[in-house]
Write an enzyme that holds these catalytic residues in place. Structure first.
Site, PDB file in Angstrom:
ATOM      1  N   LYS A 103       5.710  11.545  -1.978  1.00 47.69           N
ATOM      2  CA  LYS A 103       6.700  10.468  -1.933  1.00 47.69           C
ATOM      3  C   LYS A 103       7.790  10.909  -0.971  1.00 47.69           C
ATOM      4  CE  LYS A 103       9.294   7.468  -5.119  1.00 47.69           C
ATOM      5  NZ  LYS A 103       9.619   7.251  -6.556  1.00 47.69           N
TER       6      LYS A 103
ATOM      7  N   GLY B 130       3.346   3.182   1.259  1.00 43.74           N
ATOM      8  CA  GLY B 130       4.260   3.001   2.372  1.00 43.74           C
ATOM      9  C   GLY B 130       5.163   4.182   2.663  1.00 43.74           C
ATOM     10  N   ARG B 131       5.324   5.081   1.692  1.00 43.91           N
ATOM     11  CA  ARG B 131       6.119   6.288   1.952  1.00 43.91           C
ATOM     12  C   ARG B 131       5.496   7.502   1.250  1.00 43.91           C
ATOM     13  NH1 ARG B 131      11.742   6.111  -1.528  1.00 43.91           N
ATOM     14  NH2 ARG B 131      10.981   5.022  -3.371  1.00 43.91           N
TER      15      ARG B 131
ATOM     16  N   ARG C 147      -4.911   2.652  -8.706  1.00 44.60           N
ATOM     17  CA  ARG C 147      -4.029   1.731  -9.414  1.00 44.60           C
ATOM     18  C   ARG C 147      -4.761   0.442  -9.775  1.00 44.60           C
ATOM     19  NH1 ARG C 147       1.384   3.087  -6.597  1.00 44.60           N
ATOM     20  NH2 ARG C 147       0.846   4.868  -5.308  1.00 44.60           N
TER      21      ARG C 147
ATOM     22  N   GLY D 150      10.007   5.255   5.100  1.00 49.56           N
ATOM     23  CA  GLY D 150       9.055   6.181   4.512  1.00 49.56           C
ATOM     24  C   GLY D 150       9.678   7.418   3.901  1.00 49.56           C
TER      25      GLY D 150
ATOM     26  N   ASP E 148       0.855  -2.472  -9.246  1.00 47.22           N
ATOM     27  CA  ASP E 148       0.624  -1.368  -8.315  1.00 47.22           C
ATOM     28  C   ASP E 148       1.241  -0.062  -8.821  1.00 47.22           C
ATOM     29  OD1 ASP E 148       2.981  -3.074  -7.577  1.00 47.22           O
ATOM     30  OD2 ASP E 148       3.449  -1.337  -6.339  1.00 47.22           O
TER      31      ASP E 148
ATOM     32  N   GLY F 160       0.866  -1.166   0.000  1.00 44.16           N
ATOM     33  CA  GLY F 160       0.000   0.000   0.000  1.00 44.16           C
ATOM     34  C   GLY F 160       0.901   1.213   0.000  1.00 44.16           C
TER      35      GLY F 160
ATOM     36  N   ARG G  71       3.732  15.029  -6.206  1.00 43.77           N
ATOM     37  CA  ARG G  71       3.446  14.868  -7.633  1.00 43.77           C
ATOM     38  C   ARG G  71       1.980  15.208  -7.913  1.00 43.77           C
ATOM     39  NH1 ARG G  71       3.845   8.997  -6.606  1.00 43.77           N
ATOM     40  NH2 ARG G  71       5.929   8.976  -7.493  1.00 43.77           N
TER      41      ARG G  71
END
Length: 466
Positions: free
Chosen positions: A120, A99-100, A193, A133, A261, A97, A186
């Site tokens: 990110k 994660g960071r 996804r 992370g 993903d 999932g 971003r």
């Protein structure tokens, strides 16, 4: 229909529009941004900030939102780490999932599209597992370069919106450490996804699957237009993914990690890790050092995206019949072929004349490029700048058939930009990426990156406008 690149972004007012909460609590989990010791603005996208009405933010406010992640007005009050599963190098992983990163905000752009601002390197989430992370500054710089170059080459891509250096030193096993850290934001046309659907199918949650299908159609594809929304959505996603595959190939781009993903439902490329541009037309060229079997090498990317679509179809079987999904999958190779030839003609600067005619031209070009005497960017530059496709300096035998065929074509652009009179094309090979990073790492010199972004954008304008 001939390929047309995305137009230059226009100005717009800030229009928050939070829609993700329509999907309920199981789509993501509340997350808290990390607290960073420093906030130094290193990159602000001065083209796309205006497209979502955030160009009026001063630097202090920008850092508060994209360094400390204070909520934007009338937007998500707390970020969401989205849930998904995925096939990673074709091995199914139900333990992943965001994660960071997390979904920070949703808003409308100048074309009234629903856009996401996602992060990110913003710290740990419920899906971080053993990771910290965080994001290296080098990784952020590489993503700037990837997204700017791909956008210029007409590839549907996320936009690097902001990069803030955060003052930490990170340890990484696959690169020199300790290394500088950053947090990146971003701008994407959806963070939903293929793996989002896979997770819901894994959990056999028909209600949420139906809700997600309707959500995607309504907010990304103009609404539901049939009595079979899941098959309708799949056909539209497949069309956009075919375009992405064609554009990757024309650009000479290798994503490196085309897991389910890492593919979103609007066919927009995103999440750049070990990407590369191949200098030569080399089907076996790989980007990731850990891709030992060449699963995601340059020439296999259309196959990889087709395989990923098959996994999405499998997930949609929860709410759809098999036959129309299979029919769409079987039509993908032709859709890809058409998208590839149209994009190839666009980059060459000639009008598309239909799949069969275009294919003959491109097969001839590929045969010449396969000799590896001419780099991909140089090839497009040489032929794209002439306008009438007479290139007296190129008497090479490997392009003789191509030369005959292109001489019969009509130009689609008049090469008036200064870009076409330059000594060489704008490229983005690994040596230049490393040189740009070396200037930053060793001397804190950001001028080389800034100059490269200007060069890339100049090429993009020349390709769009002539």
């Amino acid at each position: 229909m001939p390929y047309k690149p995305q137009a230059e972004p226009a100005g717009s007012n800030y229009k928050p529009d939070v829609r993700i909460t329509q999907l309920g609590e199981k789509i993501g989990d509340p997350a808290l941004p990390a607290s960073f010791p420093d906030h130094i603005l290193r990159f602000r996208n001065d083209r796309w900030d205006k497209s979502v009405g955030l160009d009026r933010l001063n630097e202090e406010d920008w850092l508060s939102h994209f360094g400390q992640f204070e909520p934007l007005a009338d937007n998500l009050s707390q970020p969401l780490a989205l849930r998904y599963h995925g096939h990673q190098f074709r091995n199914y992983n139900p333990e992943i999932g965001d994660g960071r990163g997390f979904l920070f905000a949703q808003l409308r752009d100048h074309e009234k599209r629903l856009m996401d601002l996602g992060t990110k390197g913003s710290g740990t989430t419920p899906w971080s597992r053993s990771g910290d992370g965080k994001l290296t500054l080098k990784g952020a710089v590489r993503e700037i370069l990837a997204t700017e170059m791909l956008e210029a080459l007409g590839v549907n891509t996320s936009k690097t919106f902001s990069v803030v250096e955060t003052g930490e030193e990170l340890e990484r096993g696959d690169e020199p450490s300790p290394t500088r850290s950053a947090v990146m934001t971003r701008l994407s046309h959806s963070h939903i996804r293929f793996g989002t659907f896979q997770r819901i199918a894994y959990e056999k949650n028909e209600e949420l699957m139906h809700k997600l299908v309707i959500y995607c159609l309504e907010h990304y594809y103009g609404g539901v237009q049939s009595d079979y929304p899941a098959t309708e959505l799949f056909a539209k996603i497949a069309r956009e993914v075919a375009k992405l595959a064609g554009a990757y190939m024309t650009a000479g781009f290798v994503h490196g990690v085309l897991n389910t993903d890492n593919i979103n439902i609007t066919g927009e490329s995103f999440d750049y890790g070990p990407w590369r541009f191949t200098p030569y037309w080399e089907p076996g060229f790989t980007a990731a050092y850990f891709d030992h079997e060449g699963l995601y090498c340059f020439g296999r990317q259309p196959e990889a995206l087709h395989w990923n679509l098959a996994q999405l179809a499998s997930a949609l079987r929860l709410v759809a019949e098999s036959d129309p999904l299979v029919e769409t999958l079987e039509a993908f190779p032709k859709a890809y072929g058409t998208a590839f030839t149209e994009h190839f003609c666009w980059r060459l600067g000639v009008k598309s004349e239909g799949f069969e005619e275009d294919r003959n031209l491109i097969v001839a070009a590929e045969k010449g490029l396969a000799e590896k005497k001419t780099q991909i960017d140089q090839f497009f530059f040489d032929w794209g700048k002439s306008g009438n496709f007479v290139n007296p300096e190129d008497n090479s035998s490997e392009f003789s058939t191509f030369r005959d065929l292109i001489g019969q074509r009509t130009a689609s652009r008049v090469p008036l930009s200064d870009y076409w009179t330059g000594p060489s094309p704008c490229s983005m090979h690994i040596e230049e990426v490393e040189a740009i990073w070396s200037a930053i790492a060793n001397n804190d010199d950001w001028e080389r990156l800034s100059n490269k972004i200007n060069d890339i954008r100049g090429m993009g304008a020349a390709l769009r406008n002539g």
